[in-house]
Design a protein around this motif. Structure first.
Motif, PDB file in Angstrom:
ATOM      1  N   TYR A  19       0.820  -1.206   0.000  1.00 52.73           N
ATOM      2  CA  TYR A  19       0.000   0.000   0.000  1.00 52.73           C
ATOM      3  C   TYR A  19       0.853   1.254   0.000  1.00 52.73           C
ATOM      4  O   TYR A  19       1.833   1.344   0.713  1.00 52.73           O
ATOM      5  N   SER A  22      -2.265   7.942  -0.999  1.00 53.77           N
ATOM      6  CA  SER A  22      -2.657   8.851  -2.059  1.00 53.77           C
ATOM      7  C   SER A  22      -3.890   9.601  -1.614  1.00 53.77           C
ATOM      8  O   SER A  22      -4.630   9.147  -0.758  1.00 53.77           O
ATOM      9  N   CYS A  25      -8.650   8.095  -4.712  1.00 53.29           N
ATOM     10  CA  CYS A  25      -8.844   6.662  -4.889  1.00 53.29           C
ATOM     11  C   CYS A  25      -9.087   6.387  -6.367  1.00 53.29           C
ATOM     12  O   CYS A  25      -9.596   7.216  -7.086  1.00 53.29           O
ATOM     13  N   SER A  26      -8.677   5.185  -6.804  1.00 55.21           N
ATOM     14  CA  SER A  26      -8.902   4.839  -8.204  1.00 55.21           C
ATOM     15  C   SER A  26     -10.390   4.652  -8.464  1.00 55.21           C
ATOM     16  O   SER A  26     -10.979   3.693  -8.018  1.00 55.21           O
ATOM     17  N   SER A 121      -8.315  -4.116  -3.109  1.00 54.67           N
ATOM     18  CA  SER A 121      -7.039  -4.252  -3.807  1.00 54.67           C
ATOM     19  C   SER A 121      -6.891  -5.642  -4.426  1.00 54.67           C
ATOM     20  O   SER A 121      -6.087  -5.837  -5.322  1.00 54.67           O
ATOM     21  N   LEU A 396       6.064   9.325  -4.036  1.00 50.58           N
ATOM     22  CA  LEU A 396       4.732   9.151  -3.459  1.00 50.58           C
ATOM     23  C   LEU A 396       4.345  10.415  -2.699  1.00 50.58           C
ATOM     24  O   LEU A 396       5.202  11.068  -2.116  1.00 50.58           O
ATOM     25  N   ILE A 405      -3.522   3.406  -1.378  1.00 57.79           N
ATOM     26  CA  ILE A 405      -3.635   2.704  -2.648  1.00 57.79           C
ATOM     27  C   ILE A 405      -2.641   1.554  -2.681  1.00 57.79           C
ATOM     28  O   ILE A 405      -1.770   1.441  -1.829  1.00 57.79           O
ATOM     29  N   ASP A 409      -3.177  -1.321  -8.021  1.00 59.94           N
ATOM     30  CA  ASP A 409      -3.796  -0.194  -8.729  1.00 59.94           C
ATOM     31  C   ASP A 409      -2.902   0.258  -9.882  1.00 59.94           C
ATOM     32  O   ASP A 409      -3.390   0.648 -10.939  1.00 59.94           O
ATOM     33  N   LEU A 470      -1.291   7.848 -13.797  1.00 58.84           N
ATOM     34  CA  LEU A 470      -0.697   7.727 -12.464  1.00 58.84           C
ATOM     35  C   LEU A 470      -0.750   9.049 -11.731  1.00 58.84           C
ATOM     36  O   LEU A 470      -1.108   9.119 -10.549  1.00 58.84           O
ATOM     37  N   LYS A 473      -4.640  10.119 -11.184  1.00 64.40           N
ATOM     38  CA  LYS A 473      -5.439   9.375 -10.216  1.00 64.40           C
ATOM     39  C   LYS A 473      -4.814   9.319  -8.830  1.00 64.40           C
ATOM     40  O   LYS A 473      -5.502   9.262  -7.834  1.00 64.40           O
ATOM     41  N   TYR A 474      -3.489   9.265  -8.790  1.00 63.74           N
ATOM     42  CA  TYR A 474      -2.856   9.004  -7.493  1.00 63.74           C
ATOM     43  C   TYR A 474      -2.038  10.154  -6.953  1.00 63.74           C
ATOM     44  O   TYR A 474      -1.407  10.031  -5.908  1.00 63.74           O
ATOM     45  N   ASN A 475      -2.025  11.247  -7.730  1.00 67.77           N
ATOM     46  CA  ASN A 475      -1.381  12.430  -7.210  1.00 67.77           C
ATOM     47  C   ASN A 475       0.105  12.212  -6.924  1.00 67.77           C
ATOM     48  O   ASN A 475       0.674  12.837  -6.030  1.00 67.77           O
TER      49      ASN A 475
END
Ligand code: FA5
Ligand code: MG
Length: 479
Positions: A19, A22, A25-26, A121, A396, A405, A409, A470, A473-475
Motif C-alpha cells: 500500500y 494517495s 482513490c482509483s 485491492s 509518493l 492505494i 492499482d 498515475l 489518479k494518485y497524485n
C-alpha cells in the motif's frame, strides 16, 4: 513444529507492504452514473466500491474452459472424464456467470468481515453487493442446495469457471484464470449408530474408496505421496467421527491424486516420445499434502507436485463445514462432504508448454490452430516479437490521513492503457530521500506483443498514458 500454510491471501501481513498513500482513490466510474453491463445484465456502479474496468469486463464472456480446442478447455474435459471414470458420480456445472454476490463469494462460506480476500485491492467489485467471483467456491452453496433438493441424483458435482483476482503482471499471472471445484456428498445413516451393524454410509465410503484405490493402483505413472495425516493444528469438526474423517479425507486425497497422476502421465509420455534422453524423464511423480486453512472446510489441505525442480501448488481442499451444508438445506449431522478447488491454467501451461499466460487469451490463429479436442500436445512458439522496456519513476505523496492505494492499482492502470501488450511490470528501485523523507518508486514495464511488432511511437503513447493516469489518479509526482 506445526507447518500450516495460510492460503488464498490469508497472510494479512502481505497487504500493507504494497500500500502506498494517495489523496485520490482509483475510481473509474467515479461519477457514479454510468451503468455497467456484464453478460447482458445491468448494474449500478458505486463510487466507493466499483473497481472493475472495461478491459476486465471485455474478458468475462470468453469462456476458454468451454472451448474444446483450447488448452484450458482440453484440460477441463480430461479432468472431468477422469473423475467420472471411477463411478460416474459427478454432475458438471460449467456455465455459471462470473458476477456473483458478496454473499455467494464470501459470506456463504464463512469468510470473516475483515478477511483480506474481500479487499478492493484484491477483488474486482461491480458495486457494494456484486463482484467478479474470485473462486469457483462461490457456487458451492447453490450446488449443494441443488443436490439436497433432489434436482440431481448424483452424489457429487464439478464446477468449472473463469475467476478474477487483481494481481501483479508477469508471465504466470493474469487477472483471470480458471478453476474447477469438486464436491462429493455422503448421507449419514445415523440410525445405525444405535445398533451393532456398521452404518450404511461407512460401508459405502469404504467401497467408494476401494474403487478409487484400485484405479490409482492401475495408473501407469505412480504418485509417491508425502502425507502427514495428523490433525494437529488442523482440527476435525465435532459432528464427525474419527473414522468418517479418515475415510472422507482419504477419498478426497485419492481423487485428486488420481487426476494428477493421469494428467502428468500424459505429459511424461509425450516427453518420452520427443526426448532423445528418455532415461532422464521421471517414471513416478512426487506430491505432498500440506495442512491449510479455508473458512469453509475443516480439516483443510493443499497439494503440491514436484515438477522440474520446484513444488507447484495445484489445489486447495478440505472437508466441508457443517454450517455450509446446513445453509444448503441439509439437516444437522445428516451429511458428510469434501470439496476441492483446482487451478487449471498453471497445469495447462505446463502440460502444453505455454511460455506466457497471455497466450491463452490471444485470438491469433497461429495459437488457436495448434490444439485439438482430447489431445495434450506441446505448443510450438510461432514467433517471439521483441520486447521494449520503459521505466516509470515517481515520488509518493506524503500527506497523512489519505486513502491508501495498492500496487495492484498501478497494475490496473498499465493493463487499462496497454492490455495484453504488457508482458510484465516489476518494481526495480525503491528509496527514501534522506532529507525530505519522501519515498520514490521505479517500476519497469516490459511491452511485448504476442502477435506482432510494436512501434516506438505506439509504446511511447502507451507509456505516456500510464504516466498521465498515475499522476491524475494518485497524485504522485513523476520523476
Ligand atoms: C481457493 O481459491 C479455494 N476456493 C480452493 C478450495 C476449494 C479450498 C474448496 C477448499 C475447498 P486458492 O486461492 O489457493 O484457493 O486457489 C486454488 C488454486 O487455484 C491454487 O492451488 C492454484 O492452482 C490456483 N490459483 C490460485 N491463484 C492463481 C493465480 N493467480 N494464477 C493461476 N492459478 C491460481
Ligand atoms: Mg492456495
Amino acid at each position: 513444529m506445526l507447518h500450516i500454510k495460510y492460503t488464498y491471501k490469508y497472510m494479512a501481513s502481505r497487504i500493507p507492504l504494497k500500500y502506498w498513500c494517495s489523496q485520490v482513490c482509483s475510481r473509474l466510474y467515479s461519477n457514479g452514473s454510468k451503468i455497467i453491463e456484464i453478460g447482458g445484465k445491468k448494474y449500478q456502479p458505486d463510487g466507493n466500491f466499483t473497481n472493475v474496468t472495461p478491459s476486465m469486463i471485455s474478458l468475462t464472456g470468453r469462456s476458454l474452459h468451454l472451448k474444446d480446442r483450447h488448452p484450458v478447455g482440453i484440460l477441463r474435459d480430461a479432468i472431468e472424464n477422469k473423475l467420472n471414470s471411477t463411478d460416474n458420480a459427478f454432475l458438471a456445472y460449467n456455465t455459471y456467470k462470473p458476477v456473483v454476490s458478496t454473499y455467494e463469494n464470501f459470506d456463504s462460506l464463512g469468510f470473516p468481515k475483515d478477511h483480506p480476500g474481500r479487499s478492493k485491492s484484491d477483488t474486482y467489485y461491480v458495486n457494494s453487493k456484486y463482484l467478479l467471483r474470485t473462486h469457483t467456491s462461490a457456487h458451492e452453496l447453490e450446488c449443494f442446495a441443488k443436490a439436497k433438493s433432489g434436482e440431481t441424483n448424483k452424489p457429487g458435482f464439478l464446477i468449472s469457471a473463469d475467476v478474477y483476482r487483481r494481481d501483479e503482471i508477469d508471465r504466470t499471472h493474469y487477472p483471470v484464470f480458471h478453476q474447477m471445484e469438486g464436491c462429493r456428498i455422503w448421507n449419514r445413516d445415523n440410525t445405525a449408530y444405535t445398533s451393532n451393524v456398521e452404518p450404511g454410509h461407512i460401508t459405502k465410503m469404504r467401497e467408494d474408496l476401494k474403487k478409487l484405490e484400485q484405479q490409482l493402483h492401475q495408473q501407469q505413472t505412480k504418485v509417491v505421496v508425502e502425507d502427514d495425516t495428523s490433525l494437529d493444528g488442523n482440527p476435525k469438526q465435532n459432528y464427525m467421527t474419527d473414522l468418517e474423517v479418515d475415510l472422507c479425507s482419504k477419498h478426497l486425497k485419492r481423487s485428486i491424486e488420481l487426476v494428477i497422476s493421469d494428467v502428468f502421465h500424459r505429459k511424461l509420455e509425450s516427453l518420452r516420445k520427443t526426448n532423445k534422453d528418455a532415461s532422464e524423464i521421471p517414471t513416478e511423480l512426487q506430491v505432498r499434502w500440506i495442512k491449510a486453512y479455508f473458512p469453509w472446510t475443516a480439516p483443510s489441505w493443499e497439494i503440491e507436485v514436484w515438477w522440474q525442480g520446484e513444488w507447484l501448488e495445484l489445489c486447495g481442499c478440505g472437508l466441508v463445514q457443517e454450517d455450509v451444508l446446513k445453509k444448503a438445506g441439509y439437516a444437522p449431522d445428516s451429511t458428510i462432504s469434501w470439496a476441492f478447488g483446482l487451478g487449471l491454467d498453471r497445469i495447462a501451461m505446463l502440460l502444453f508448454e505455454i511460455p506466457d499466460i497471455r497466450l491463452f487469451w490471444t485470438q491469433d490463429e497461429r495459437f488457436q490452430k495448434q490444439f485439438q479436442k482430447g489431445i495434450i500436445n506441446t505448443f510450438k512458439p510461432y514467433s517471439k516479437y521483441p520486447s521494449t522496456m520503459r521505466d516509470v519513476a515517481f515520488w509518493l505523496p506524503q500527506t497523512e490521513n489519505v486513502e491508501k492505494i495498492h500496487e495492484n492499482d498501478l497494475m490496473e492502470i498499465v493493463r487499462n492503457a496497454a492490455g495484453d501488450l504488457v508482458e510484465s511490470v516489476k518494481l526495480v528501485d525503491e528509496f527514501v530521500h534522506p532529507k525530505s523523507g519522501k519515498k520514490s518508486l521505479c517500476y519497469r514495464i516490459n511491452y511485448q506483443s504476442m502477435d506482432r511488432n510494436l512501434t516506438n511511437n505506439e509504446i511511447n503513447a502507451l507509456q505516456e498514458e500510464v504516466r498521465n493516469e498515475l499522476s491524475r489518479k494518485y497524485n504522485v509526482h513523476l520523476r
